[in-house]
Design a protein around this motif. Structure first.
Motif, PDB file in Angstrom:
ATOM      1  N   GLY A   1      -3.531  -3.323   2.215  1.00 36.91           N
ATOM      2  CA  GLY A   1      -4.845  -2.713   1.999  1.00 36.91           C
ATOM      3  C   GLY A   1      -5.903  -3.660   1.449  1.00 36.91           C
ATOM      4  N   ALA A   2      -5.466  -4.676   0.684  1.00 35.83           N
ATOM      5  CA  ALA A   2      -6.451  -5.531   0.029  1.00 35.83           C
ATOM      6  C   ALA A   2      -6.592  -6.874   0.742  1.00 35.83           C
ATOM      7  N   ILE A   3      -6.133  -6.915   1.994  1.00 31.35           N
ATOM      8  CA  ILE A   3      -6.092  -8.205   2.687  1.00 31.35           C
ATOM      9  C   ILE A   3      -7.084  -8.200   3.846  1.00 31.35           C
ATOM     10  N   ASP A   4      -7.713  -9.341   4.114  1.00 24.17           N
ATOM     11  CA  ASP A   4      -8.741  -9.384   5.157  1.00 24.17           C
ATOM     12  C   ASP A   4      -8.160  -9.001   6.529  1.00 24.17           C
ATOM     13  N   ALA A   5      -9.054  -8.540   7.418  1.00 26.39           N
ATOM     14  CA  ALA A   5      -8.610  -7.906   8.661  1.00 26.39           C
ATOM     15  C   ALA A   5      -7.698  -8.791   9.515  1.00 26.39           C
ATOM     16  N   ILE A   6      -8.035 -10.070   9.623  1.00 25.93           N
ATOM     17  CA  ILE A   6      -7.256 -10.951  10.504  1.00 25.93           C
ATOM     18  C   ILE A   6      -5.862 -11.161   9.940  1.00 25.93           C
ATOM     19  N   THR A   7      -5.803 -11.460   8.657  1.00 25.05           N
ATOM     20  CA  THR A   7      -4.504 -11.674   8.015  1.00 25.05           C
ATOM     21  C   THR A   7      -3.687 -10.384   8.032  1.00 25.05           C
ATOM     22  N   ARG A   8      -4.387  -9.256   7.845  1.00 28.38           N
ATOM     23  CA  ARG A   8      -3.691  -7.979   7.828  1.00 28.38           C
ATOM     24  C   ARG A   8      -2.961  -7.761   9.143  1.00 28.38           C
ATOM     25  N   GLU A   9      -3.680  -8.070  10.237  1.00 21.44           N
ATOM     26  CA  GLU A   9      -3.074  -7.850  11.539  1.00 21.44           C
ATOM     27  C   GLU A   9      -1.832  -8.725  11.726  1.00 21.44           C
ATOM     28  N   SER A  10      -1.917  -9.973  11.266  1.00 18.06           N
ATOM     29  CA  SER A  10      -0.758 -10.841  11.461  1.00 18.06           C
ATOM     30  C   SER A  10       0.397 -10.397  10.562  1.00 18.06           C
ATOM     31  N   LEU A  11       0.082  -9.848   9.389  1.00 18.00           N
ATOM     32  CA  LEU A  11       1.157  -9.346   8.530  1.00 18.00           C
ATOM     33  C   LEU A  11       1.807  -8.104   9.138  1.00 18.00           C
ATOM     34  N   GLN A  12       0.973  -7.262   9.760  1.00 21.58           N
ATOM     35  CA  GLN A  12       1.532  -6.075  10.421  1.00 21.58           C
ATOM     36  C   GLN A  12       2.472  -6.493  11.559  1.00 21.58           C
ATOM     37  N   ASP A  13       2.009  -7.457  12.371  1.00 23.09           N
ATOM     38  CA  ASP A  13       2.850  -7.942  13.470  1.00 23.09           C
ATOM     39  C   ASP A  13       4.165  -8.461  12.929  1.00 23.09           C
ATOM     40  N   GLN A  14       4.043  -9.171  11.797  1.00 23.15           N
ATOM     41  CA  GLN A  14       5.245  -9.767  11.250  1.00 23.15           C
ATOM     42  C   GLN A  14       6.207  -8.721  10.692  1.00 23.15           C
ATOM     43  N   LEU A  15       5.641  -7.671  10.126  1.00 21.01           N
ATOM     44  CA  LEU A  15       6.488  -6.590   9.621  1.00 21.01           C
ATOM     45  C   LEU A  15       7.268  -5.961  10.780  1.00 21.01           C
ATOM     46  N   LEU A  16       6.570  -5.751  11.908  1.00 14.91           N
ATOM     47  CA  LEU A  16       7.241  -5.166  13.070  1.00 14.91           C
ATOM     48  C   LEU A  16       8.339  -6.086  13.586  1.00 14.91           C
ATOM     49  N   GLU A  17       8.031  -7.387  13.586  1.00 14.73           N
ATOM     50  CA  GLU A  17       9.019  -8.358  14.052  1.00 14.73           C
ATOM     51  C   GLU A  17      10.243  -8.351  13.128  1.00 14.73           C
ATOM     52  N   LEU A  18       9.979  -8.309  11.815  1.00 19.84           N
ATOM     53  CA  LEU A  18      11.078  -8.241  10.845  1.00 19.84           C
ATOM     54  C   LEU A  18      11.897  -6.968  11.053  1.00 19.84           C
ATOM     55  N   GLN A  19      11.180  -5.883  11.275  1.00 22.66           N
ATOM     56  CA  GLN A  19      11.841  -4.592  11.401  1.00 22.66           C
ATOM     57  C   GLN A  19      12.761  -4.555  12.624  1.00 22.66           C
ATOM     58  N   ARG A  20      12.347  -5.235  13.717  1.00 20.46           N
ATOM     59  CA  ARG A  20      13.215  -5.276  14.896  1.00 20.46           C
ATOM     60  C   ARG A  20      14.542  -5.929  14.569  1.00 20.46           C
ATOM     61  N   ARG A  21      14.499  -6.913  13.624  1.00 19.74           N
ATOM     62  CA  ARG A  21      15.740  -7.615  13.275  1.00 19.74           C
ATOM     63  C   ARG A  21      16.507  -6.909  12.172  1.00 19.74           C
ATOM     64  N   LEU A  22      15.777  -6.348  11.177  1.00 17.82           N
ATOM     65  CA  LEU A  22      16.457  -5.902   9.966  1.00 17.82           C
ATOM     66  C   LEU A  22      16.773  -4.407   9.933  1.00 17.82           C
ATOM     67  N   ARG A  23      16.002  -3.621  10.681  1.00 14.20           N
ATOM     68  CA  ARG A  23      16.263  -2.168  10.752  1.00 14.20           C
ATOM     69  C   ARG A  23      16.378  -1.514   9.386  1.00 14.20           C
TER      70      ARG A  23
END
Lengths: 318, 218
Positions: free
Chosen positions: A167-189
């Motif tokens: 919530g407190a992170i700039d839009a571009i970084t936020r998007e890359s963090l979201q992508d990364q969370l999804l990528e992590l989630q695919r591996r870690l479940r």
């Protein structure tokens, strides 16, 4: 089985006229991301913080893996749940490595095991290993939240609670963090309960969205179904379901592409890799001479999309 | 003017050379008196400050009491105590301790009151017990601010420990009272100059300590 289960959970703050959380029953299936979505004051954060007992329900029960959380010693419960908050809350007097090592140290892991785990986690959240010995103040906001994520994952909890983490992170970084969370989630479940008031974020991350209003559960469904069949005007307005462009952003190219026709001339056509959403495809099509967009996988074209496919998208047909 | 000053300082130095063992004894007495007062103030006020930061009641009563004590000059405190404790070092230590307490208490209170709530919530959410939170997070983060309080106390107390000479408890104040009584500046300087130097040195050392303990900020 690592589900989170709420049974008739209510929370009434003393002196408040209405309950913050009003008789909520729901289940978050193992390995899925459930997003609690709603305007501020809807009770989403209160609901989340009842899972690690930072708040105590007035009535009702919460189960993790079928075990009533009240029966687990509170600090033991918390050490087994990853917790990420908006303000990150890294310890400024400890190095990044020490910050990540907090829960493993509380759990009494030996030094070598903690060392290895810290390296593994820095790698997992795409931070260089020489960040080990830096201090939080030396990192950018986005990097700090990556550390926050690594710290929450440190002891490999099955359940994660994330309270508006980006919530407190700039839009571009936020998007890359979201992508990364999804990528992590695919591996870690992990089983993730995620709070946000950002509709885009909810649509992007959620397996299921739980819409809350004034402490009540309004609707619980997949992003696509929620957009297609909003249960009330409140949900319709919250999600802005008439926004078709947004619906396109939820569908990825591989879900609708058609096989390549041998007659198509490949060379001048715009290309997008697998995983791109249809909103991006639409914006490419709006440029001249691009009524077909190629879908590529590892650089090779494997399919194509025309305006026809966009129009047929499942969400839109409803 | 300058010549006169140099002459006085030379006389001070000669006075010191003739009484070296007395002088160093006075320095040690001075440091012990100040050290005991600061030590007691820290032992009492750090726990009290943690309490006042958490309790409205404690904050209202203790902070007002201490602020009230702060306005009474140390010399007055000393003379008020003498009827009860006599002309002893205990009297001097009590007066100096009262002087040392307010900055330590006020800074400890501020240090714990201003800890970032998000950091405390993270610590709780990760499963630290109240004791672990205090030892691993709250106290280390509070230390630099507490040290500022101790530094202010130390400067006050070392300068004011000269008062001990009034009640016959030694310290560098003996040269100041003696110089005053004999109307001889050269003797007065033998007390005043070392006190100033010690104060500066302690201030410098504590600043250095504080800097090394400060969490990194950019």
């Amino acid at each position: 089985m690592s589900t989170i289960q709420f049974v008739n959970v209510s929370k009434q703050y003393p002196g408040a006229s209405a309950p913050a959380v009003d008789n909520i029953t729901l289940q978050v299936p193992e390995g899925s991301i459930a997003v609690l979505l709603g305007p501020s004051g809807c009770g989403k954060t209160t609901l989340l913080k009842m899972v690690n007992r930072l708040h105590q329900p007035t009535s009702g029960q919460i189960f993790l893996d079928g075990v009533d959380i009240q029966s687990i010693p509170v600090n033991q419960l918390r050490r087994n749940i990853g917790y990420v908050i908006q303000q990150v809350g890294l310890f400024p007097h400890l190095t990044i490595a020490k910050n990540i090592a907090v829960v493993p140290e509380l759990l009494g892991w030996d030094r070598q095991r903690i060392r290895n785990r810290v390296d593994e986690l820095l790698d997992l959240v795409h931070l260089p290993l020489d960040f080990r010995n830096r201090y939080p103040a030396q990192l950018s906001g986005g990097q700090q939240q990556r550390v926050g994520l690594a710290r929450a994952l440190a002891a490999d909890p099955k359940v994660m609670l994330m309270d508006e983490p980006f919530g407190a992170i700039d839009a571009i970084t936020r998007e890359s963090l979201q992508d990364q969370l999804l990528e992590l989630q695919r591996r870690l479940r992990k089983t993730i309960l995620f709070v946000t008031h950002d509709v885009e974020e909810a649509l992007k991350l959620a397996d299921e969205i739980i819409v809350l209003d004034k402490g009540r559960l309004v609707q619980k469904d997949t992003p696509c179904n929620l957009l297609a069949n909003p249960a009330s005007d409140f949900v319709r307005q919250l999600l802005n379901t008439d926004d078709r462009i947004r619906q396109l952003s939820l569908v990825r190219v591989e879900m609708v592409m058609k096989p390549l026709h041998p007659a198509i001339q490949l060379s001048p056509l715009p290309q997008v890799p697998v995983g791109t959403d249809l909103k991006r495809v639409l914006s490419l099509m709006l440029s001249p001479a691009a009524d077909t967009v190629l879908v590529t996988h590892e650089g090779k074209p494997i399919g194509c999309i025309t305006f026809e496919e966009l129009r047929k998208v499942g969400c839109l047909s409803n | 003017m300058v010549e006169a000053l140099i002459q006085t300082l030379t006389q001070s130095y000669l006075y010191y050379l003739n009484r070296q063992s007395e002088f160093w004894g006075a320095v040690v007495d001075h440091l012990i008196l100040a050290g005991i007062a600061i030590g007691i103030a820290v032992l009492v006020c750090v726990p009290l400050g943690i309490w006042t930061a958490r309790s409205r009641f404690a904050s209202l009563t203790l902070m007002n009491l201490v602020n009230g004590l702060r306005v009474i000059p140390s010399l007055a405190v000393l003379f008020l105590i003498i009827p009860y404790l006599g002309l002893t070092s205990t009297s001097a230590i009590v007066a100096l301790t009262i002087l040392a307490m307010p900055p330590v208490l006020i800074n400890t209170d501020a240090a714990f009151r201003t800890l970032e709530p998000a950091i405390l919530e993270a610590a709780r959410g990760m499963g630290m017990s109240a004791f672990q939170r205090m030892i691993r997070v709250e106290f280390p983060l509070a230390v630099p601010v507490i040290l500022t309080g101790i530094r202010i106390s130390a400067v006050d107390v070392i300068a004011s420990a000269t008062l001990a000479a009034f009640v016959g408890s030694g310290g560098l104040g003996i040269y100041i009272t003696r110089g005053f009584a004999l109307y001889d500046y050269s003797i007065l300087f033998v007390g005043a100059i070392p006190v100033a130097l010690i104060t500066l040195a302690v201030e410098g050392l504590l600043s250095l300590l504080q800097k090394t303990l400060q969490p990194l900020k950019i």
